[in-house]
Design a protein around this motif. Sequence first.
Motif, mmCIF file in Angstrom:
data_model
loop_
_atom_site.group_PDB
_atom_site.id
_atom_site.type_symbol
_atom_site.label_atom_id
_atom_site.label_comp_id
_atom_site.label_asym_id
_atom_site.label_seq_id
_atom_site.Cartn_x
_atom_site.Cartn_y
_atom_site.Cartn_z
ATOM 1 N N ILE A 16 0.839 -1.201 0.000
ATOM 2 C CA ILE A 16 0.000 0.000 0.000
ATOM 3 C C ILE A 16 0.872 1.248 0.000
ATOM 4 O O ILE A 16 0.629 2.199 -0.762
ATOM 5 C CB ILE A 16 -0.936 0.002 1.225
ATOM 6 C CG1 ILE A 16 -1.963 -1.132 1.117
ATOM 7 C CG2 ILE A 16 -1.662 1.346 1.341
ATOM 8 C CD1 ILE A 16 -2.787 -1.322 2.374
ATOM 9 N N LEU A 19 2.487 1.698 -3.469
ATOM 10 C CA LEU A 19 1.521 2.166 -4.467
ATOM 11 C C LEU A 19 1.221 3.645 -4.293
ATOM 12 O O LEU A 19 1.124 4.396 -5.272
ATOM 13 C CB LEU A 19 0.223 1.351 -4.350
ATOM 14 C CG LEU A 19 0.298 -0.109 -4.813
ATOM 15 C CD1 LEU A 19 -0.925 -0.885 -4.323
ATOM 16 C CD2 LEU A 19 0.403 -0.200 -6.329
ATOM 17 N N ALA A 20 1.083 4.062 -3.056
ATOM 18 C CA ALA A 20 0.805 5.477 -2.787
ATOM 19 C C ALA A 20 1.983 6.357 -3.188
ATOM 20 O O ALA A 20 1.807 7.443 -3.761
ATOM 21 C CB ALA A 20 0.485 5.668 -1.303
ATOM 22 N N GLU A 23 2.323 7.231 -6.938
ATOM 23 C CA GLU A 23 1.396 8.219 -7.487
ATOM 24 C C GLU A 23 2.032 9.610 -7.551
ATOM 25 O O GLU A 23 1.511 10.500 -8.215
ATOM 26 C CB GLU A 23 0.124 8.261 -6.646
ATOM 27 C CG GLU A 23 -0.723 6.994 -6.790
ATOM 28 C CD GLU A 23 -2.017 7.063 -6.005
ATOM 29 O OE1 GLU A 23 -2.187 8.027 -5.230
ATOM 30 O OE2 GLU A 23 -2.854 6.157 -6.172
ATOM 31 N N ALA A 139 -3.882 -5.173 -1.302
ATOM 32 C CA ALA A 139 -3.341 -3.821 -1.168
ATOM 33 C C ALA A 139 -3.981 -2.873 -2.172
ATOM 34 O O ALA A 139 -4.290 -1.719 -1.855
ATOM 35 C CB ALA A 139 -1.824 -3.853 -1.359
ATOM 36 N N ASN A 140 -4.177 -3.362 -3.407
ATOM 37 C CA ASN A 140 -4.830 -2.541 -4.422
ATOM 38 C C ASN A 140 -6.243 -2.176 -4.015
ATOM 39 O O ASN A 140 -6.705 -1.050 -4.231
ATOM 40 C CB ASN A 140 -4.860 -3.303 -5.756
ATOM 41 C CG ASN A 140 -3.780 -2.847 -6.701
ATOM 42 O OD1 ASN A 140 -3.404 -1.682 -6.705
ATOM 43 N ND2 ASN A 140 -3.267 -3.755 -7.490
ATOM 44 N N ARG A 143 -6.009 0.454 -1.333
ATOM 45 C CA ARG A 143 -5.628 1.749 -1.920
ATOM 46 C C ARG A 143 -6.822 2.403 -2.592
ATOM 47 O O ARG A 143 -7.047 3.610 -2.481
ATOM 48 C CB ARG A 143 -4.509 1.518 -2.943
ATOM 49 C CG ARG A 143 -4.029 2.783 -3.649
ATOM 50 C CD ARG A 143 -3.319 2.434 -4.938
ATOM 51 N NE ARG A 143 -4.204 1.756 -5.859
ATOM 52 C CZ ARG A 143 -5.057 2.371 -6.685
ATOM 53 N NH1 ARG A 143 -5.135 3.690 -6.697
ATOM 54 N NH2 ARG A 143 -5.832 1.660 -7.487
ATOM 55 N N TRP A 144 -7.613 1.582 -3.293
ATOM 56 C CA TRP A 144 -8.834 2.063 -3.946
ATOM 57 C C TRP A 144 -9.815 2.608 -2.908
ATOM 58 O O TRP A 144 -10.387 3.691 -3.070
ATOM 59 C CB TRP A 144 -9.410 0.908 -4.747
ATOM 60 C CG TRP A 144 -10.835 0.972 -5.170
ATOM 61 C CD1 TRP A 144 -11.433 1.921 -5.936
ATOM 62 C CD2 TRP A 144 -11.850 -0.001 -4.892
ATOM 63 N NE1 TRP A 144 -12.757 1.600 -6.154
ATOM 64 C CE2 TRP A 144 -13.034 0.431 -5.526
ATOM 65 C CE3 TRP A 144 -11.861 -1.203 -4.194
ATOM 66 C CZ2 TRP A 144 -14.222 -0.295 -5.450
ATOM 67 C CZ3 TRP A 144 -13.039 -1.931 -4.136
ATOM 68 C CH2 TRP A 144 -14.200 -1.467 -4.751
ATOM 69 N N GLY A 146 -8.996 3.679 0.080
ATOM 70 C CA GLY A 146 -8.386 4.880 0.655
ATOM 71 C C GLY A 146 -8.620 6.108 -0.202
ATOM 72 O O GLY A 146 -8.779 7.217 0.305
ATOM 73 N N GLY A 147 -8.669 5.897 -1.532
ATOM 74 C CA GLY A 147 -8.955 7.011 -2.427
ATOM 75 C C GLY A 147 -10.350 7.567 -2.248
ATOM 76 O O GLY A 147 -10.639 8.692 -2.660
ATOM 77 N N CYS A 271 -9.877 8.837 -10.219
ATOM 78 C CA CYS A 271 -9.483 9.748 -9.156
ATOM 79 C C CYS A 271 -10.652 10.710 -8.906
ATOM 80 O O CYS A 271 -11.740 10.536 -9.459
ATOM 81 C CB CYS A 271 -8.227 10.517 -9.546
ATOM 82 S SG CYS A 271 -8.477 11.638 -10.972
ATOM 83 N N ARG A 337 -1.304 12.699 -11.435
ATOM 84 C CA ARG A 337 -0.755 11.357 -11.310
ATOM 85 C C ARG A 337 -0.042 10.947 -12.600
ATOM 86 O O ARG A 337 -0.458 11.335 -13.697
ATOM 87 C CB ARG A 337 -1.860 10.350 -11.005
ATOM 88 C CG ARG A 337 -2.469 10.514 -9.620
ATOM 89 C CD ARG A 337 -3.504 9.438 -9.367
ATOM 90 N NE ARG A 337 -4.218 9.671 -8.121
ATOM 91 C CZ ARG A 337 -5.182 8.905 -7.654
ATOM 92 N NH1 ARG A 337 -5.566 7.843 -8.350
ATOM 93 N NH2 ARG A 337 -5.777 9.175 -6.510
#
Length: 453
Positions: A16, A19-20, A23, A139-140, A143-144, A146-147, A271, A337
């Motif tokens: 995670i 990935l962050a 960006e 994790a993906n 992350r999704w 979290g967005g 996004c 991004r």
Amino acid sequence: MPKTPMSRQPRTLEFIAALAEREKWPRDKLLALQRDRLRKMIAYVVPRSPYYRDALKATGDGPKRLQDFPILNKSIVMAEFDRIVTDPQINRALIETHLAEKGPTVALFGKYHVFPSGGSTGTRSLMVYDRNARLLGIANTLRWLGGMGVTKTTRVTGIGAATTIHVSNQVFREIRNGRPNSPSLDVTMPVPQLVKALNNYRPEVLISYPSILRELALEQLAGRLSIAPRCCSSVSETLSPEVRRLAFEAWQSPIIDSYATTETGMIGSECAEANGMHLLEELMIFEVVDEDYRPVPLGTVGERVLVTPLFNPVLPLIRYEITDRVALASEPCRCGRPHWRLATIQGRREEMLDLPAKAGGLIRIASVRFRDPLLLNPGLRQFQIEARPQGLHVRVLLGPEAGDPVPALESLRRAIEAELDKVGAVPIMTIEAVDSLERIASSGKARLVVRPT
């Protein structure tokens, strides 16, 4: 001792964070990482996979390019499965037996996660991920989430497939970990049951298929559903502009669209700009091609895509064909991004309709042309479209808002005939109201019938 949820594994948290961080990278650094991962994957796969070793014999011992590899599809993967995998312990018969006896929630040999695809295109396939690839998938997902501003305390409801065979069921189960009051819901449940559960839980974030989001938005506008999600997310089906508009009208909240498959995991998501889905280019290579597999220019809709995941060495899918009709964006996103975007997804090639043309013969039309005329009618709950030799046939499931079905069907018929006339097809169609429309058992998706009978 209970196992630590996969979402809290240290390796997942490392993924995670990485990935962050990417960006914020410049685009050339991101693409350099992509190239390096492709080189390492090829170096690992070719000596270990009999299928790829034989396929690349003609290229000699020199460096291998992506374009040197044959194109895969579901049928080839299933036929050549035992020769594509890089672990000789694994074979198709073993995986089929494992799925039948233990299901996809139990790891094979304690380290491999196996899934069948939903088969919505008519062809079933099998996927195998090692532990690292599975944790990366989790994790993906996080992350999704979290967005969308989701934290451990956020009330989240995911409405996906009814069985563990489909990945969405397992993803939403993982989301419910740590949320003991979150209801277990699926897309095959009656709408009144979904409404009751959602009214009790009052989610802050709602995730489901566009067809379900549309039904729930109609329930909200009718006053039977009373929730106030600050964000929604769309999964599994193509999101139409009309469903996006309807959801905003119902809840005054945006829909964040996403794009994933069983074979590739998460491909991309929107996004806050909601202007196309950012592709996870450090994890895969995404080629948009025409009917003859030639690259199409940016902004042009291709007839299929070729995806090369760079994170799954067990069952390597190099240039794997997905029959989605998509277009890449022609300019960078305003969000800054580095990941390029899909500007549009028009659905599957299988959803193209061959209909009688005014000029004679047949004309090929994307079924998406007829979705908005249907979705604009709030009295319509579900629909199926079928191409027949004599013209278009539509089945509809009407809700109470439709009122008298006779004028409702006539209104829908006129709208679709106008669209047929506009695109040069013979404006002949039949339409019928039905009591129910079945979803695909494994995935819960609404099946769109497009093949001539």
